[in-house]
Design a protein around this motif. Structure first.
Motif, PDB file in Angstrom:
ATOM      1  N   ILE A 130      28.578  56.576  -0.754  1.00  0.00           N
ATOM      2  CA  ILE A 130      28.235  57.496   0.334  1.00  0.00           C
ATOM      3  C   ILE A 130      26.854  57.159   0.906  1.00  0.00           C
ATOM      4  N   CYS A 131      25.906  56.863   0.021  1.00  0.00           N
ATOM      5  CA  CYS A 131      24.570  56.468   0.481  1.00  0.00           C
ATOM      6  C   CYS A 131      24.634  55.209   1.334  1.00  0.00           C
ATOM      7  N   TYR A 132      25.448  54.235   0.905  1.00  0.00           N
ATOM      8  CA  TYR A 132      25.597  52.992   1.665  1.00  0.00           C
ATOM      9  C   TYR A 132      26.267  53.256   3.009  1.00  0.00           C
ATOM     10  N   LEU A 133      27.279  54.116   3.010  1.00  0.00           N
ATOM     11  CA  LEU A 133      28.057  54.393   4.219  1.00  0.00           C
ATOM     12  C   LEU A 133      27.229  55.137   5.258  1.00  0.00           C
ATOM     13  N   PHE A 134      26.401  56.081   4.798  1.00  0.00           N
ATOM     14  CA  PHE A 134      25.658  56.935   5.716  1.00  0.00           C
ATOM     15  C   PHE A 134      24.271  56.391   6.060  1.00  0.00           C
ATOM     16  N   TYR A 135      23.880  55.291   5.429  1.00  0.00           N
ATOM     17  CA  TYR A 135      22.520  54.807   5.655  1.00  0.00           C
ATOM     18  C   TYR A 135      22.295  54.369   7.101  1.00  0.00           C
ATOM     19  N   ALA A 136      23.186  53.514   7.635  1.00  0.00           N
ATOM     20  CA  ALA A 136      22.976  52.930   8.969  1.00  0.00           C
ATOM     21  C   ALA A 136      22.812  53.989  10.059  1.00  0.00           C
ATOM     22  N   PRO A 137      23.741  54.964  10.204  1.00  0.00           N
ATOM     23  CA  PRO A 137      23.534  55.982  11.244  1.00  0.00           C
ATOM     24  C   PRO A 137      22.294  56.839  10.993  1.00  0.00           C
ATOM     25  N   SER A 138      21.992  57.119   9.723  1.00  0.00           N
ATOM     26  CA  SER A 138      20.797  57.906   9.399  1.00  0.00           C
ATOM     27  C   SER A 138      19.534  57.143   9.782  1.00  0.00           C
ATOM     28  N   TYR A 139      19.526  55.839   9.502  1.00  0.00           N
ATOM     29  CA  TYR A 139      18.373  55.014   9.846  1.00  0.00           C
ATOM     30  C   TYR A 139      18.157  54.992  11.359  1.00  0.00           C
ATOM     31  N   ARG A 140      19.213  54.795  12.139  1.00  0.00           N
ATOM     32  CA  ARG A 140      19.079  54.739  13.591  1.00  0.00           C
ATOM     33  C   ARG A 140      18.532  56.048  14.148  1.00  0.00           C
ATOM     34  N   TYR A 141      19.051  57.154  13.644  1.00  0.00           N
ATOM     35  CA  TYR A 141      18.605  58.454  14.134  1.00  0.00           C
ATOM     36  C   TYR A 141      17.140  58.712  13.778  1.00  0.00           C
ATOM     37  N   LEU A 142      16.778  58.527  12.515  1.00  0.00           N
ATOM     38  CA  LEU A 142      15.413  58.806  12.074  1.00  0.00           C
ATOM     39  C   LEU A 142      14.408  57.871  12.738  1.00  0.00           C
ATOM     40  N   ASN A 143      14.782  56.611  12.896  1.00  0.00           N
ATOM     41  CA  ASN A 143      13.901  55.649  13.542  1.00  0.00           C
ATOM     42  C   ASN A 143      13.619  56.061  14.987  1.00  0.00           C
ATOM     43  N   LYS A 144      14.679  56.425  15.705  1.00  0.00           N
ATOM     44  CA  LYS A 144      14.519  56.854  17.100  1.00  0.00           C
ATOM     45  C   LYS A 144      13.713  58.149  17.189  1.00  0.00           C
ATOM     46  N   TYR A 145      14.000  59.074  16.283  1.00  0.00           N
ATOM     47  CA  TYR A 145      13.318  60.369  16.282  1.00  0.00           C
ATOM     48  C   TYR A 145      11.818  60.199  16.043  1.00  0.00           C
ATOM     49  N   LEU A 146      11.440  59.389  15.079  1.00  0.00           N
ATOM     50  CA  LEU A 146      10.030  59.196  14.759  1.00  0.00           C
ATOM     51  C   LEU A 146       9.287  58.457  15.868  1.00  0.00           C
ATOM     52  N   ILE A 147       9.939  57.506  16.499  1.00  0.00           N
ATOM     53  CA  ILE A 147       9.314  56.754  17.584  1.00  0.00           C
ATOM     54  C   ILE A 147       9.095  57.643  18.805  1.00  0.00           C
ATOM     55  N   MET A 148      10.084  58.479  19.122  1.00  0.00           N
ATOM     56  CA  MET A 148      10.048  59.280  20.350  1.00  0.00           C
ATOM     57  C   MET A 148       9.192  60.535  20.231  1.00  0.00           C
ATOM     58  N   THR A 149       9.115  61.128  19.064  1.00  0.00           N
ATOM     59  CA  THR A 149       8.504  62.456  18.974  1.00  0.00           C
ATOM     60  C   THR A 149       7.261  62.527  18.101  1.00  0.00           C
ATOM     61  N   LYS A 150       7.051  61.557  17.222  1.00  0.00           N
ATOM     62  CA  LYS A 150       5.932  61.653  16.292  1.00  0.00           C
ATOM     63  C   LYS A 150       4.921  60.523  16.535  1.00  0.00           C
ATOM     64  N   LYS A 151       3.640  60.890  16.497  1.00  0.00           N
ATOM     65  CA  LYS A 151       2.574  59.901  16.711  1.00  0.00           C
ATOM     66  C   LYS A 151       1.534  59.917  15.589  1.00  0.00           C
ATOM     67  N   SER A 152       1.754  60.713  14.576  1.00  0.00           N
ATOM     68  CA  SER A 152       0.773  60.864  13.506  1.00  0.00           C
ATOM     69  C   SER A 152       0.807  59.674  12.545  1.00  0.00           C
ATOM     70  N   GLY A 153      -0.210  59.660  11.654  1.00  0.00           N
ATOM     71  CA  GLY A 153      -0.265  58.609  10.649  1.00  0.00           C
ATOM     72  C   GLY A 153       0.893  58.689   9.681  1.00  0.00           C
ATOM     73  N   ARG A 154       1.325  59.918   9.359  1.00  0.00           N
ATOM     74  CA  ARG A 154       2.461  60.081   8.462  1.00  0.00           C
ATOM     75  C   ARG A 154       3.737  59.531   9.083  1.00  0.00           C
ATOM     76  N   ALA A 155       3.868  59.704  10.403  1.00  0.00           N
ATOM     77  CA  ALA A 155       5.048  59.176  11.091  1.00  0.00           C
ATOM     78  C   ALA A 155       5.069  57.650  11.025  1.00  0.00           C
ATOM     79  N   LEU A 156       3.886  57.040  11.182  1.00  0.00           N
ATOM     80  CA  LEU A 156       3.813  55.578  11.095  1.00  0.00           C
ATOM     81  C   LEU A 156       4.165  55.099   9.694  1.00  0.00           C
TER      82      LEU A 156
END
Length: 270
Positions: A130-156
């Motif tokens: 399940i972790c392997y199956l759900f990783y790719a869509p989760s990665y795409r979403y989180l990557n896009k979310y952090l790039i678009m909405t977060k600018k802090s050091g923790r986000a980086l």
């Protein structure tokens, strides 16, 4: 006459044990080689030497703690920690999957329900899958979310962690891409041959050995104990792989010295 006949049967059983033992480990080695076959830093001999000595350590140290040594050995040979970690993960996943495919149907339909240890292994496989199956869509979403909405050091830092995790994920795909069926087939054949070896070994001692006894043997491996047949089989494995490891070590050292001498001669001519 009866004694002679019985003795010949026992000798034949022991001969078949040896054949099945070597076939089992040939298939298990094939599984490891299939995972590492595209690793340019490792030759077929390197992989075989790796399999021999890590198998010896796993036979000596209980609870499969020898896998830690395998990770360290692969890292030393390739310079990459992720190669060792993912090799062990892939090897254990397909090995366990093959074991469950061979034992769970018998336990469920012919036994008294599935063994708790087998159910625990099954739950672990499902979790990893399940972790392997759900990783790719989760990665795409989180990557896009952090790039678009977060600018802090923790986000980086989170983005950097995601990128590192993605490197491991991509490398994992590279290790198994196009080879999963062959890896699983090697695992299945390895367990079939090991079961056959144990059954023949039990027959040589005049004992019965079925699926229930095989599951008891598996439980004893995971718990660090040994059944009577398992103890004999494990002792045989230690003896064989101790000799094999020493021989391969000598060959490896000889080859390394030969290459060193050749390198020195080539430099002296420059």
């Amino acid at each position: 006459m009866t004694f002679s006949f019985s003795l010949s049967i026992n000798i034949m059983c022991l001969g078949l044990v040896i054949v099945c033992f070597f076939l089992a480990h040939l298939f298990k080695f094939t599984r490891v080689w299939l995972v590492l076959m595209e690793e340019k830093k490792l030759s077929l001999f390197d992989v075989f030497f790796l399999y021999a000595r890590t198998t010896l350590v796993n036979l000596i140290i209980p609870f499969k703690l020898g896998e830690i040594y395998r990770i360290a050995a692969v890292k030393h040979m390739t310079g990459a920690l992720k190669t060792g970690v993912l090799l062990v993960l892939v090897d254990r996943f397909f090995d366990t999957l093959a074991l469950l495919l061979l034992t769970l149907p018998f336990e469920i339909f012919l036994g008294n329900g599935a063994d708790p240890v087998l159910l625990l292994l099954f739950a672990g496989l499902i979790t990893i899958f399940i972790c392997y199956l759900f990783y790719a869509p989760s990665y795409r979403y989180l990557n896009k979310y952090l790039i678009m909405t977060k600018k802090s050091g923790r986000a980086l830092m989170a983005l950097d962690t995601l990128d590192r995790a993605n490197e491991w994920y991509v490398f994992l795909q590279k290790l198994i891409k196009g080879r999963s069926p062959l890896i699983l087939l090697s695992s299945l054949m390895g367990w079939v041959m090991e079961f056959a070896a144990l059954k023949m070994l039990a027959g040589a001692f005049g004992s019965d050995f079925g699926i229930s006894a095989f599951i008891t043997y598996i439980n004893s491996i995971l718990s660090g104990g040994k059944s009577r047949i398992g103890f004999v089989y494990n002792a045989m494995g230690i003896a064989v792989f101790a000799v094999l490891t020493v021989v391969l070590l000598i060959l490896w050292e000889t080859d390394r010295e030969r290459k060193a001498v050749s390198h020195e001669k080539s430099n002296s001519h420059i």
